[in-house]
Motif scaffolding. Structure first.
Motif, PDB file in Angstrom:
ATOM      1  N   ALA A 108      19.477  12.088  15.121  1.00  0.00           N
ATOM      2  CA  ALA A 108      20.056  11.147  13.743  1.00  0.00           C
ATOM      3  C   ALA A 108      21.596  10.571  14.107  1.00  0.00           C
ATOM      4  CB  ALA A 108      20.208  11.993  12.614  1.00  0.00           C
ATOM      5  N   LEU A 109      22.229  11.246  15.051  1.00  0.00           N
ATOM      6  CA  LEU A 109      23.739  10.810  15.367  1.00  0.00           C
ATOM      7  C   LEU A 109      23.571   9.832  16.365  1.00  0.00           C
ATOM      8  CD1 LEU A 109      25.511  14.349  15.749  1.00  0.00           C
ATOM      9  CD2 LEU A 109      25.006  12.987  13.727  1.00  0.00           C
ATOM     10  N   THR A 110      24.638   8.885  16.023  1.00  0.00           N
ATOM     11  CA  THR A 110      24.915   7.902  17.046  1.00  0.00           C
ATOM     12  C   THR A 110      25.793   8.411  18.098  1.00  0.00           C
ATOM     13  OG1 THR A 110      27.382   7.478  16.087  1.00  0.00           O
ATOM     14  CG2 THR A 110      25.262   6.073  15.088  1.00  0.00           C
ATOM     15  N   ASP A 111      25.770   7.988  19.210  1.00  0.00           N
ATOM     16  CA  ASP A 111      26.477   8.534  20.420  1.00  0.00           C
ATOM     17  C   ASP A 111      27.824   8.638  20.353  1.00  0.00           C
ATOM     18  OD1 ASP A 111      24.232   7.952  22.033  1.00  0.00           O
ATOM     19  OD2 ASP A 111      24.760   6.024  22.792  1.00  0.00           O
ATOM     20  N   ILE A 112      28.661   7.817  19.546  1.00  0.00           N
ATOM     21  CA  ILE A 112      30.217   8.080  19.310  1.00  0.00           C
ATOM     22  C   ILE A 112      30.111   9.481  18.153  1.00  0.00           C
ATOM     23  CG2 ILE A 112      30.300   6.681  17.170  1.00  0.00           C
ATOM     24  CD1 ILE A 112      33.000   7.107  19.992  1.00  0.00           C
ATOM     25  N   ASP A 113      29.231   9.674  17.242  1.00  0.00           N
ATOM     26  CA  ASP A 113      29.255  10.874  16.538  1.00  0.00           C
ATOM     27  C   ASP A 113      28.933  11.973  17.376  1.00  0.00           C
ATOM     28  OD1 ASP A 113      29.650   9.536  14.005  1.00  0.00           O
ATOM     29  OD2 ASP A 113      27.743   9.431  13.470  1.00  0.00           O
ATOM     30  N   LYS A 114      28.175  11.822  18.220  1.00  0.00           N
ATOM     31  CA  LYS A 114      28.078  13.117  18.974  1.00  0.00           C
ATOM     32  C   LYS A 114      29.260  13.414  19.860  1.00  0.00           C
ATOM     33  CE  LYS A 114      23.227  12.060  20.118  1.00  0.00           C
ATOM     34  NZ  LYS A 114      22.147  11.461  20.907  1.00  0.00           N
ATOM     35  N   LYS A 115      30.060  12.385  20.349  1.00  0.00           N
ATOM     36  CA  LYS A 115      31.243  12.652  21.019  1.00  0.00           C
ATOM     37  C   LYS A 115      32.338  13.389  20.221  1.00  0.00           C
ATOM     38  CE  LYS A 115      31.365  10.510  25.178  1.00  0.00           C
ATOM     39  NZ  LYS A 115      31.421  11.475  26.180  1.00  0.00           N
ATOM     40  N   TYR A 116      32.329  12.910  18.786  1.00  0.00           N
ATOM     41  CA  TYR A 116      33.185  13.567  17.600  1.00  0.00           C
ATOM     42  C   TYR A 116      32.773  15.140  17.652  1.00  0.00           C
ATOM     43  CZ  TYR A 116      35.980   9.749  16.113  1.00  0.00           C
ATOM     44  OH  TYR A 116      37.016   8.727  16.262  1.00  0.00           O
ATOM     45  N   ALA A 117      31.438  15.327  17.443  1.00  0.00           N
ATOM     46  CA  ALA A 117      30.675  16.594  17.205  1.00  0.00           C
ATOM     47  C   ALA A 117      31.233  17.724  18.532  1.00  0.00           C
ATOM     48  CB  ALA A 117      29.305  16.801  17.078  1.00  0.00           C
ATOM     49  N   GLU A 118      31.450  16.835  19.777  1.00  0.00           N
ATOM     50  CA  GLU A 118      31.507  17.801  21.015  1.00  0.00           C
ATOM     51  C   GLU A 118      33.117  17.964  20.691  1.00  0.00           C
ATOM     52  OE1 GLU A 118      32.396  16.763  25.588  1.00  0.00           O
ATOM     53  OE2 GLU A 118      30.998  15.438  24.374  1.00  0.00           O
ATOM     54  N   PHE A 119      33.911  16.903  20.311  1.00  0.00           N
ATOM     55  CA  PHE A 119      35.627  17.068  20.239  1.00  0.00           C
ATOM     56  C   PHE A 119      35.594  18.447  19.343  1.00  0.00           C
ATOM     57  CE2 PHE A 119      39.145  16.645  17.692  1.00  0.00           C
ATOM     58  CZ  PHE A 119      40.157  16.419  18.688  1.00  0.00           C
ATOM     59  N   ALA A 120      35.038  18.311  18.189  1.00  0.00           N
ATOM     60  CA  ALA A 120      35.395  19.444  17.082  1.00  0.00           C
ATOM     61  C   ALA A 120      34.981  20.787  17.954  1.00  0.00           C
ATOM     62  CB  ALA A 120      34.236  19.348  15.942  1.00  0.00           C
ATOM     63  N   GLU A 121      33.999  20.831  18.645  1.00  0.00           N
ATOM     64  CA  GLU A 121      33.730  22.272  19.309  1.00  0.00           C
ATOM     65  C   GLU A 121      34.583  22.622  20.038  1.00  0.00           C
ATOM     66  OE1 GLU A 121      31.141  25.338  18.883  1.00  0.00           O
ATOM     67  OE2 GLU A 121      30.776  23.443  17.842  1.00  0.00           O
ATOM     68  N   ALA A 122      35.026  21.576  20.852  1.00  0.00           N
ATOM     69  CA  ALA A 122      36.304  21.753  21.877  1.00  0.00           C
ATOM     70  C   ALA A 122      37.576  22.150  21.267  1.00  0.00           C
ATOM     71  CB  ALA A 122      36.133  20.533  22.742  1.00  0.00           C
ATOM     72  N   PHE A 123      37.938  21.450  20.217  1.00  0.00           N
ATOM     73  CA  PHE A 123      39.135  21.799  19.578  1.00  0.00           C
ATOM     74  C   PHE A 123      39.183  23.111  18.951  1.00  0.00           C
ATOM     75  CE2 PHE A 123      41.512  21.427  15.601  1.00  0.00           C
ATOM     76  CZ  PHE A 123      42.669  20.900  15.933  1.00  0.00           C
ATOM     77  N   GLU A 124      38.109  23.571  18.401  1.00  0.00           N
ATOM     78  CA  GLU A 124      38.039  24.836  17.775  1.00  0.00           C
ATOM     79  C   GLU A 124      38.333  25.988  19.148  1.00  0.00           C
ATOM     80  OE1 GLU A 124      35.555  24.024  13.888  1.00  0.00           O
ATOM     81  OE2 GLU A 124      34.519  25.500  15.493  1.00  0.00           O
ATOM     82  N   LYS A 125      37.802  25.808  20.383  1.00  0.00           N
ATOM     83  CA  LYS A 125      37.555  26.964  21.236  1.00  0.00           C
ATOM     84  C   LYS A 125      38.873  26.598  21.884  1.00  0.00           C
ATOM     85  CE  LYS A 125      32.577  27.806  21.812  1.00  0.00           C
ATOM     86  NZ  LYS A 125      31.526  26.865  21.802  1.00  0.00           N
TER      87      LYS A 125
END
Length: 456
Positions: free
Chosen positions: A393-410
Motif C-alpha cells: 500500500a506504500l508508495t516508493d517514497i513512503d518506503k524510503k521514509y519507513a527505511e529512514f525511520a528504522e535506520a534513524f532509531e538504530k
C-alpha cells in the motif's frame, strides 16, 4: 549555650511537640538528648505561640518524654563548602560517606539559598555537549537551562543519568566544568552503580555526589536536592565553574513531601500531594541559571519517573510548567532494544535554537535538525501504515521514509551507554541518514548547504 527544654509533650511518628519554648524560629535545627546521652537531630516545622512542632531526622524509638532534653541551636540547615568537595561522596545531609576526611569549610551556606533576582539573570545560550546524539543533535542542552528527563519505572534512566554525568562537557578553552549529582530515595544497589561508574571512568574527580538511600528519613530526602544546589551555587558563582546538576529521582522527593504533609495533617491536593508542591518544586528548579557579571552557570537535569507512565500526573505536569522542555524515554523503543530509548518527537528543548549554529556547534545544525525531525515523523507514519495495510500500500517514497525511520532509531538514537559522540560526529551521522532520501525531499535545507554536505 542553647537553652534546654524538658517539655516534650507528644511524639507521633516522625513528629514531636515541644511546649513552652522561647525565641525558636521556623526551620531551626534542634538536638534531642536521650537519657543514655545519645543525640538525635530534628528541625522545626511549625511554631504556634509557645509550642514548636519538630520533625525528627532519625527514628523516634527510645525517646522518653519525661527524661529527654531538647535544645535549639539557633540556625537553619547549612552546608560547609570548599573546593575540596569535588571528587567526594556525601549523604543527604552533607556528611561525607566515602571514608574520606571531613571537609574543612571555607564558609557555611544556608541550604535554602537566596532567590536569584530575575533582573540579574543572564539568558541561557552556550551549548553543552552531552555526547548523546538524541539530545545534542535534536534537543540541545544549553548553559543555564533546566531540562528534565521524563522516565517511567523499569526504564534505564539511571544509565542515561550516569552517561550524561560522565560525558558532559562545555566546549571552549579553559572552561572549568563540574557535575553535582544528587540521588534521592535510591536503593543501595543503584547508589553503588553510580559511585562505581563515576570512579571507573575518572568522572568522580570533577563530581560532587549527594546520596540519599531509600531507607533514609523523608526529611533528609527533602534536604538532599537543596544540599546539592547549594554546592552547585558555590562552585558556579564563587568558583566560576560551569556546573551541571543531575537530580534523580524527583518522584521520590515529591513522595517525601507528601509523607511529611500527611504527618502534619495538612489538607491534601491532587493525588494526595500538598497544594504547595508547585512552589516547592519551583524553589528547586529556579536555582539553575546564569547571573550577569558572574562567569559560572548552573544547568539542571532533573530526572523523574512518571507513575503509571502518565504525563498528566502532578509531578511531571508541574515540572513541565517550570522547566524549559523535557526529554522523554519511551517504553516502546526500550522493548525494541534502542539504547538510550529517547523518544525524540514528543521531547523538546525550548532553548535549543539559542545554543546552536556557527561558533557554537556548526552552521548546518538547525537545518539538519528540522529535516531529521520532519523525516522521522513521516517515516513513523509510513511504518504504521505498512503495519495496517501491508507494504504494497506504500508508495516508493513512503518506503524510503519507513527505511529512514528504522535506520534513524538504530544508528542515530541508539548508541549505547558508553559511546561519547562529539557534535560533529552527531551531525555527520544525520547527513549519512539523510542520504537514504532523495535530495528533492530535503526541503528544509538550503541548496548551498546541500551542495556542501549532501553532495551535488
Amino acid at each position: 549555650m542553647p537553652k534546654e527544654y524538658r517539655t516534650i509533650r507528644e511524639v507521633a511518628g516522625p513528629l514531636m511537640m515541644v511546649s513552652d519554648v522561647e525565641g525558636v524560629t521556623y526551620n531551626e535545627l534542634g538536638e534531642i538528648e536521650l537519657p543514655d546521652g545519645s543525640i538525635r537531630r530534628c528541625q522545626v516545622l511549625e511554631i504556634d505561640g509557645k509550642n514548636a512542632l519538630v520533625q525528627l531526622f532519625e527514628s523516634a524509638a527510645g525517646i522518653n518524654l519525661a527524661h529527654s532534653k531538647v535544645r535549639f541551636i539557633g540556625r537553619s540547615m547549612e552546608l560547609p563548602v570548599s573546593p575540596d568537595m569535588l571528587s567526594r561522596v556525601f549523604d543527604g545531609l552533607g556528611n561525607p560517606i566515602d571514608d574520606g576526611p571531613a571537609i574543612i569549610p571555607e564558609k557555611r551556606l544556608d541550604i535554602n539559598g537566596t532567590p536569584m533576582n530575575p533582573a540579574a539573570r543572564d539568558y541561557p545560550q552556550e551549548f553543552i555537549q552531552t555526547g548523546v546524539s538524541a539530545i545534542d543533535g535534536l534537543n540541545t542542552l544549553v548553559r543555564g537551562q533546566k531540562l528534565p528527563i521524563f522516565s517511567a519505572s523499569g526504564l534505564p534512566h539511571a544509565q542515561l543519568a550516569a552517561q550524561i554525568a560522565r560525558q558532559a562537557a562545555v566546549r571552549g578553552k579553559n572552561e572549568q566544568f563540574a557535575v553535582v549529582f544528587a540521588a534521592m530515595g535510591i536503593t543501595f544497589e543503584e547508589s553503588e552503580f553510580f559511585v562505581r561508574s563515576f570512579r571507573e571512568t575518572g568522572a568522580l574527580d570533577r563530581t560532587v555526589m549527594f546520596v540519599n538511600l531509600a531507607n533514609d528519613p523523608a526529611i533528609e530526602r527533602i534536604a538532599t536536592p537543596r544540599m546539592a544546589l547549594t554546592a552547585a551555587e558555590y562552585l558556579a558563582f564563587d568558583m566560576g565553574m560551569h556546573v551541571l546538576v543531575i537530580m534523580t529521582d524527583i518522584t521520590n522527593y515529591a513522595d517525601a513531601l507528601r509523607e511529611v504533609s500527611a504527618a502534619r495533617k495538612e489538607v491534601p491536593g491532587r493525588r494526595g500531594y500538598p497544594g504547595y508542591m508547585y512552589t516547592n518544586l519551583a524553589t528547586l528548579y529556579e536555582r539553575a541559571g546564569r547571573q550577569k557579571g558572574k562567569k559560572g552557570s548552573i544547568t539542571m537535569i532533573p530526572i523523574l519517573t512518571m507513575p503509571e507512565d502518565d504525563k498528566t500526573h502532578p509531578i511531571p505536569d508541574l515540572t513541565g510548567y517550570i522547566t524549559e522542555g523535557q526529554i522523554i524515554l519511551s517504553r516502546e523503543l526500550y522493548r525494541k532494544g534502542i539504547t538510550p530509548p529517547i523518544d525524540v518527537l514528543p521531547s523538546l528543548s525550548r532553548l535549543k535554537d539559542k545554543g546552536i549554529g556557527v561558533g557554537r556547534t556548526r552552521e548546518d545544525h538547525a537545518a539538519t535538525m528540522n529535516q531529521l525531525f520532519s523525516a522521522y515523523a513521516r517515516g513513523k507514519d509510513a511504518r504504521e501504515l505498512m503495519i495496517v495495510l501491508g507494504e504494497s500500500a506504500l508508495t516508493d517514497i513512503d518506503k524510503k521514509y519507513a527505511e529512514f525511520a528504522e535506520a534513524f532509531e538504530k544508528e542515530y538514537v541508539s548508541q549505547g551507554y558508553t559511546t561519547n559522540r562529539t557534535i560533529e560526529e552527531t551531525l555527520d551521522i544525520g547527513w549519512k541518514l539523510l542520504h537514504i532520501l532523495p535530495r528533492s525531499e530535503l526541503k528544509r535545507i538550503k541548496d548551498d548547504m546541500l551542495d556542501k554536505y549532501y553532495g551535488k
